[in-house]
Design a protein around this motif. Structure first.
Motif, PDB file in Angstrom:
ATOM      1  N   THR A   1      23.673 -18.835   9.429  1.00 42.29           N
ATOM      2  CA  THR A   1      22.905 -18.992   8.175  1.00 42.29           C
ATOM      3  C   THR A   1      23.924 -19.350   6.901  1.00 42.29           C
ATOM      4  O   THR A   1      24.527 -18.785   6.690  1.00 42.29           O
ATOM      5  CB  THR A   1      21.949 -17.915   7.970  1.00 42.29           C
ATOM      6  N   MET A   2      23.290 -20.304   6.335  1.00 50.61           N
ATOM      7  CA  MET A   2      24.141 -20.442   4.694  1.00 50.61           C
ATOM      8  C   MET A   2      22.569 -20.659   3.853  1.00 50.61           C
ATOM      9  O   MET A   2      21.758 -21.169   4.184  1.00 50.61           O
ATOM     10  CB  MET A   2      24.655 -22.020   4.788  1.00 50.61           C
ATOM     11  N   THR A   3      22.719 -19.707   3.043  1.00 49.46           N
ATOM     12  CA  THR A   3      21.814 -19.610   1.930  1.00 49.46           C
ATOM     13  C   THR A   3      22.533 -19.933   0.626  1.00 49.46           C
ATOM     14  O   THR A   3      23.494 -19.606   0.421  1.00 49.46           O
ATOM     15  CB  THR A   3      21.309 -18.022   1.899  1.00 49.46           C
ATOM     16  N   LEU A   4      21.615 -20.983  -0.257  1.00 50.42           N
ATOM     17  CA  LEU A   4      22.219 -21.504  -1.450  1.00 50.42           C
ATOM     18  C   LEU A   4      21.101 -21.027  -2.500  1.00 50.42           C
ATOM     19  O   LEU A   4      20.001 -21.294  -2.373  1.00 50.42           O
ATOM     20  CB  LEU A   4      22.396 -22.812  -1.505  1.00 50.42           C
ATOM     21  N   LEU A   5      21.507 -20.173  -3.626  1.00 45.41           N
ATOM     22  CA  LEU A   5      20.596 -19.766  -4.675  1.00 45.41           C
ATOM     23  C   LEU A   5      21.057 -20.379  -6.108  1.00 45.41           C
ATOM     24  O   LEU A   5      22.190 -20.210  -6.486  1.00 45.41           O
ATOM     25  CB  LEU A   5      20.480 -18.447  -4.916  1.00 45.41           C
ATOM     26  N   GLU A   6      20.260 -21.435  -6.584  1.00 47.48           N
ATOM     27  CA  GLU A   6      20.485 -21.739  -7.964  1.00 47.48           C
ATOM     28  C   GLU A   6      20.119 -20.747  -8.995  1.00 47.48           C
ATOM     29  O   GLU A   6      18.860 -20.416  -8.895  1.00 47.48           O
ATOM     30  CB  GLU A   6      19.681 -23.230  -7.995  1.00 47.48           C
ATOM     31  N   ILE A   7      21.060 -20.127  -9.802  1.00 47.15           N
ATOM     32  CA  ILE A   7      20.945 -19.281 -10.677  1.00 47.15           C
ATOM     33  C   ILE A   7      21.100 -19.916 -12.191  1.00 47.15           C
ATOM     34  O   ILE A   7      22.100 -20.661 -12.636  1.00 47.15           O
ATOM     35  CB  ILE A   7      21.714 -18.177 -10.670  1.00 47.15           C
ATOM     36  N   ALA A   8      19.920 -19.799 -12.947  1.00 45.24           N
ATOM     37  CA  ALA A   8      19.861 -20.427 -14.326  1.00 45.24           C
ATOM     38  C   ALA A   8      21.022 -19.773 -15.397  1.00 45.24           C
ATOM     39  O   ALA A   8      21.212 -18.664 -15.135  1.00 45.24           O
ATOM     40  CB  ALA A   8      18.710 -20.240 -15.178  1.00 45.24           C
ATOM     41  N   GLY A   9      21.813 -20.533 -16.063  1.00 48.01           N
ATOM     42  CA  GLY A   9      22.730 -20.372 -16.861  1.00 48.01           C
ATOM     43  C   GLY A   9      23.795 -19.441 -16.286  1.00 48.01           C
ATOM     44  O   GLY A   9      24.714 -19.045 -16.912  1.00 48.01           O
ATOM     45  N   ALA A  10      24.236 -19.628 -15.037  1.00 46.90           N
ATOM     46  CA  ALA A  10      25.280 -18.783 -14.356  1.00 46.90           C
ATOM     47  C   ALA A  10      26.589 -19.548 -14.184  1.00 46.90           C
ATOM     48  O   ALA A  10      27.369 -19.321 -13.409  1.00 46.90           O
ATOM     49  CB  ALA A  10      24.607 -18.158 -13.154  1.00 46.90           C
ATOM     50  N   GLY A  11      26.437 -20.838 -14.597  1.00 37.23           N
ATOM     51  CA  GLY A  11      27.745 -21.945 -14.217  1.00 37.23           C
ATOM     52  C   GLY A  11      28.650 -21.987 -15.293  1.00 37.23           C
ATOM     53  O   GLY A  11      29.306 -21.097 -15.717  1.00 37.23           O
TER      54      GLY A  11
END
Length: 163
Positions: free
Chosen positions: A153-163
């Protein structure tokens, strides 16, 4: 959720997108160069300031029919906007997993691996992540990614302002 660091209030990032890819199957590698496995996932960030939390759970298996050692290394590669894959995590993938023994009888070693790290791709173009595997130069045998019925399993979570 509110965090305080040094008396300053920080807000936790908001989850903007979640992608999960499950796969089965096995990729066998005898090469001493990193070779793509069959686990990957893609995400298109909604903001160039977003961070991507990458979580990969997978199994590796080393097999040696008659030699004394078989070791391998794994890494996650990334490509942005179909620009070609390059190493992203870990920064220096030189830690081997596997076995080394004095005898030369047939042997196998199974490992359950988990990578979790935050990436900051700085783009709103599609970002692809893929597991790569290579055999260590000081060993022989076969390094396998996955298994015929083993789920990865590969899971990707986009998190606002965490870049």
């Amino acid at each position: 959720m509110v965090l305080y660091v040094g008396g300053t209030e920080l807000s936790a990032g908001k989850l903007l997108n979640l992608v999960q890819n499950d796969t089965t199957g096995q990729t066998g590698v005898t090469s001493e160069s990193f070779t793509a496995g069959n686990l990957s996932a893609s995400i298109t960030p909604s903001s160039s300031n977003s961070g991507i939390l990458v979580i990969a759970n997978f199994r590796t298996h080393t097999y040696q029919s008659s030699g004394a050692s078989c070791m391998h290394m794994t890494a996650i590669y990334r490509q942005i906007n179909s620009g070609g894959y390059s190493l992203i995590y870990p920064a220096s993938p030189n830690i081997s997993t596997g076995f080394s023994e004095a005898d030369s009888n047939e042997k196998s070693c199974y490992n359950q691996m988990c990578y979790a790290f935050k990436d900051a791709p700085g783009t709103t173009n599609q970002v692809d992540y893929k597991i790569y595997l290579r055999r260590n130069t000081s060993s022989s045998g076969t390094a396998n990614f996955g298994g015929s019925s083993q789920q990865q399993t590969m899971t990707l979570l986009e998190i606002a302002g965490a870049g």
